[in-house]
Design a protein around this motif. Structure first.
Motif, PDB file in Angstrom:
ATOM      1  N   VAL A  90       0.839  -1.198   0.000  1.00  0.00           N
ATOM      2  CA  VAL A  90       0.000   0.000   0.000  1.00  0.00           C
ATOM      3  C   VAL A  90       0.877   1.253   0.000  1.00  0.00           C
ATOM      4  O   VAL A  90       0.650   2.196  -0.770  1.00  0.00           O
ATOM      5  CB  VAL A  90      -0.949   0.001   1.214  1.00  0.00           C
ATOM      6  N   ALA A  91       1.885   1.267   0.861  1.00  0.00           N
ATOM      7  CA  ALA A  91       2.787   2.409   0.901  1.00  0.00           C
ATOM      8  C   ALA A  91       3.578   2.523  -0.395  1.00  0.00           C
ATOM      9  O   ALA A  91       3.843   3.636  -0.870  1.00  0.00           O
ATOM     10  CB  ALA A  91       3.746   2.272   2.089  1.00  0.00           C
ATOM     11  N   MET A  92       3.939   1.383  -0.980  1.00  0.00           N
ATOM     12  CA  MET A  92       4.662   1.405  -2.248  1.00  0.00           C
ATOM     13  C   MET A  92       3.849   2.137  -3.312  1.00  0.00           C
ATOM     14  O   MET A  92       4.361   3.007  -4.031  1.00  0.00           O
ATOM     15  CB  MET A  92       4.949  -0.032  -2.707  1.00  0.00           C
ATOM     16  N   LYS A  93       2.568   1.805  -3.416  1.00  0.00           N
ATOM     17  CA  LYS A  93       1.708   2.449  -4.411  1.00  0.00           C
ATOM     18  C   LYS A  93       1.580   3.940  -4.140  1.00  0.00           C
ATOM     19  O   LYS A  93       1.654   4.768  -5.061  1.00  0.00           O
ATOM     20  CB  LYS A  93       0.330   1.787  -4.411  1.00  0.00           C
ATOM     21  N   ARG A  94       1.413   4.308  -2.877  1.00  0.00           N
ATOM     22  CA  ARG A  94       1.231   5.718  -2.499  1.00  0.00           C
ATOM     23  C   ARG A  94       2.494   6.535  -2.808  1.00  0.00           C
ATOM     24  O   ARG A  94       2.422   7.622  -3.395  1.00  0.00           O
ATOM     25  CB  ARG A  94       0.896   5.801  -1.012  1.00  0.00           C
TER      26      ARG A  94
END
Length: 473
Positions: free
Chosen positions: A133-137
Motif C-alpha cells: 500500500v505504501a509502495m503504491k502511495r
C-alpha cells in the motif's frame, strides 16, 4: 540517443560515469487498476530488477540530491493533515530508497525498470516502512512530481515496474551523482538467515537470537561497514567488459533487463543456513564478487591495487580426512587411470580434473539413494567418451576409501558450516588488521601486498577448526 539530444538541448553536461540510455516516454496519467490479461489492449510490462530496500544514497552529493527530490515531492503533495514524525521518517526513507533503486537501474540495466509489488501484504517480514500500500502511495507521489513513470503489470503475467524520468536524470547529473553515491547496506536483522529448505523456496524461519547468532551478526555487520568504505572495483578493458557482460546476461532469465555495465554496488555479505538448522550451511553470500566468473576475478582491484586469490585446495575432501584425524597428501582429484589416458591419447594435462572434481563433489554433497552417475557434466567436465561416469565414481570411491562412508550422507551440511566458520574467521581477523579480504566460500581475494598475511590467517583459522594444516593454492 534521445537522452543525449535532450540534455544537449537543455545545456546539461554529459555524465562521465556512464552513457545515457534512451528515455522511455513519460506518462503522467494516474495509476490505473491492473488490466485484464485477456483484453486486446492489455499491456504486459517487462519484468524489472526487483526493488531492494537495502539500496540508498550516500555521500554529500547523494544526500543533497535525495533532499532535493523530497522537497520537489512535498511541493506538489496535498494533505489534509500533517504526518506524525514516525510517518515522516518512513515517507522520507521510502522515497530515498525508490529513487536510489531507480538511479541504480538507469546506470546498469536496459531497460532501466524496477519491479515492485503493490498487494497490501507484499513485503511481509521486511522493513517496517515497506508494504504494498505504501509502495503504491509513494510511487504515485513521485509520478505526480514528474520523477518516475509507472507501468502497471497484469496479475500472474508481469510485474508492475517503474523507471526514472528525464527530469530525474537531469537533476542527478546536475548534482554530479555517480555510482559511488549508491550504497547497499543490510540491516543487522537480515545478516543471519535461516531457511526451511534453502533460498530457492524463499521460506525464511524466524528465530530468537542467541549469543552465537548475535556474534555472527556483529562480525558480519562490522565487516560490511568496513568494506563499504573501500573501493572494490574491476579493471576491465573494453573487450573484457563486453565478454563479462555477455556471460552475465546469458545467465539472466528471459524478460529480465540486460546489464549494460557490471553492477558492482552490492558489497554486503549475509550468512545463509539451510534445512532449518544452524548446523547446515552457513556460507557467506550477497556481495557482487561472489558471483564474478572465475576468469575475471584477477581483474578485481582493492583500493586501486592489483589482487591475488588464495584458496584451500581440495577443501571438502581434506576436511573429511581431517575430521577423522587422518592426514591426506597429494591431489584429491588425481586418478592414475585418467592420467594414463591423457598421456596415451595426447590430451592436455589435467584434461579430466574438472570432471573428477565435479563427480567427487556429487558424492560429498549427495544423499542416500541419489544417482551421482546421472549428473550432467559440462563440456569442460566430460569424462566421456573415454570413461563412463559410473566407472570414474568407482575410482573415486576406491581412492578415498578411508572417507567413502561419508559419501552420499549429506556431509555438505557440516562441511559448509565448517568452511563458513573458517571464512568468517579469516575476513574478521584480517579486517581487525586493516586488511580487506573478499570471501568466495573457500577462497579469498586480497591486495597483492597482503598475500602472505592472508596465507597465514587461512592456516591459523583452519588449524583452529581441524588441528591439521591446510593446503593453500
Amino acid at each position: 540517443m534521445y537522452h543525449d539530444r535532450m540534455l544537449a538541448a537543455r545545456g546539461v553536461a554529459g555524465w562521465a560515469d556512464t552513457r545515457l540510455v534512451e528515455a522511455i516516454p513519460v506518462d503522467r496519467a494516474p495509476m490505473e487498476p491492473k488490466q485484464d490479461a485477456n483484453a486486446s489492449s492489455g499491456f504486459l510490462a517487462p519484468l524489472g530488477e526487483w526493488f531492494d530496500e537495502d539500496y540508498d544514497f550516500t555521500g554529500p552529493e547523494g544526500d543533497a540530491f535525495a533532499d532535493a527530490l523530497l522537497a520537489q515531492v512535498e511541493a506538489i503533495e496535498v494533505r489534509k493533515r500533517a504526518r506524525r514524525q514516525a510517518d515522516v521518517d518512513n515517507h522520507q526513507t521510502f522515497l530515498r530508497k525508490l529513487a536510489a533503486n531507480g538511479f541504480r537501474a538507469f546506470r546498469s540495466y536496459h531497460p532501466p525498470l524496477v519491479a515492485v509489488q503493490l498487494a497490501p501484504h507484499a513485503y511481509r517480514g521486511r522493513a517496517g516502512w515497506l508494504n504494498g500500500v505504501a509502495m503504491k502511495r509513494e510511487l504515485e507521489l513521485l509520478r505526480e512530481a514528474g520523477l518516475v513513470e509507472i507501468n502497471i503489470g497484469v496479475w500472474g503475467e508481469a510485474s508492475t515496474t517503474y523507471s526514472v524520468t528525464p527530469d530525474f536524470m537531469i537533476a542527478a547529473i546536475r548534482a554530479r551523482l555517480t555510482g559511488r553515491n549508491i550504497t547497499h547496506r543490510l540491516e543487522p536483522h537480515r545478516l543471519v538467515r535461516l531457511y526451511r529448505t534453502n533460498s530457492d523456496d524463499g521460506d525464511l524461519i524466524a528465530f530468537e537470537p542467541d549469543d552465537q547468532t548475535r556474534r555472527w551478526t556483529e562480525q558480519i555487520d562490522a565487516y560490511n561497514r568496513f568494506v563499504a568504505a573501500q573501493d572494490v572495483a574491476m579493471d576491465l578493458s573494453s573487450r573484457d567488459k563486453a565478454r563479462l557482460l555477455a556471460q552475465m546476461n546469458a545467465g539472466r532469465r528471459e524478460g529480465i533487463p540486460r546489464l549494460k555495465q557490471p553492477d558492482l554496488t552490492n558489497k554486503s555479505l549475509f550468512r545463509q543456513f539451510n534445512e532449518g538448522s544452524f548446523e547446515a550451511g552457513g556460507r557467506l553470500y550477497g556481495a557482487w564478487w561472489i558471483n564474478c566468473p572465475k576468469e575475471f576475478r584477477p581483474m578485481i582491484r582493492i583500493n586501486g591495487k592489483p589482487t591475488v586469490e588464495l584458496d584451500f585446495s581440495g577443501c571438502a575432501v581434506r576436511m573429511l580426512y581431517h575430521e577423522k584425524g587422518m592426514a591426506f597428501e597429494g591431489d584429491p582429484y588425481f586418478l592414475e587411470a585418467l592420467d594414463a589416458c591423457e598421456r596415451e591419447h595426447d590430451l592436455r594435462k589435467s584434461h579430466f580434473r574438472e570432471g573428477v572434481k565435479r563427480l567427487t563433489q556429487a558424492l560429498i554433497n549427495g544423499c542416500e539413494g541419489g544417482s551421482p552417475e546421472r549428473i550432467r557434466l559440462t563440456k569442460e567436465e566430460a569424462v566421456r567418451p573415454y570413461f563412463k561416469q559410473s566407472h570414474v565414481l568407482e575410482m573415486i570411491r576406491a581412492k578415498h576409501e578411508p572417507i567413502a562412508q561419508s559419501f552420499q550422507t549429506g556431509a555438505w551440511r557440516w562441511l559448509q558450516r565448517a568452511d563458513s566458520d573458517i571464512a568468517l574467521s579469516v575476513i574478521h581477523n584480517l579486517m581487525e588488521k586493516g586488511i580487506v579480504a573478499l570471501p568466495i566460500h573457500d577462497s579469498f581475494i586480497v591486495a597483492e601486498g597482503d598475500k602472505e598475511a592472508l596465507r597465514l590467517q587461512m592456516t591459523v583459522s583452519y588449524l583452529d577448526q581441524f588441528d591439521h594444516e591446510p593446503v593453500i593454492n
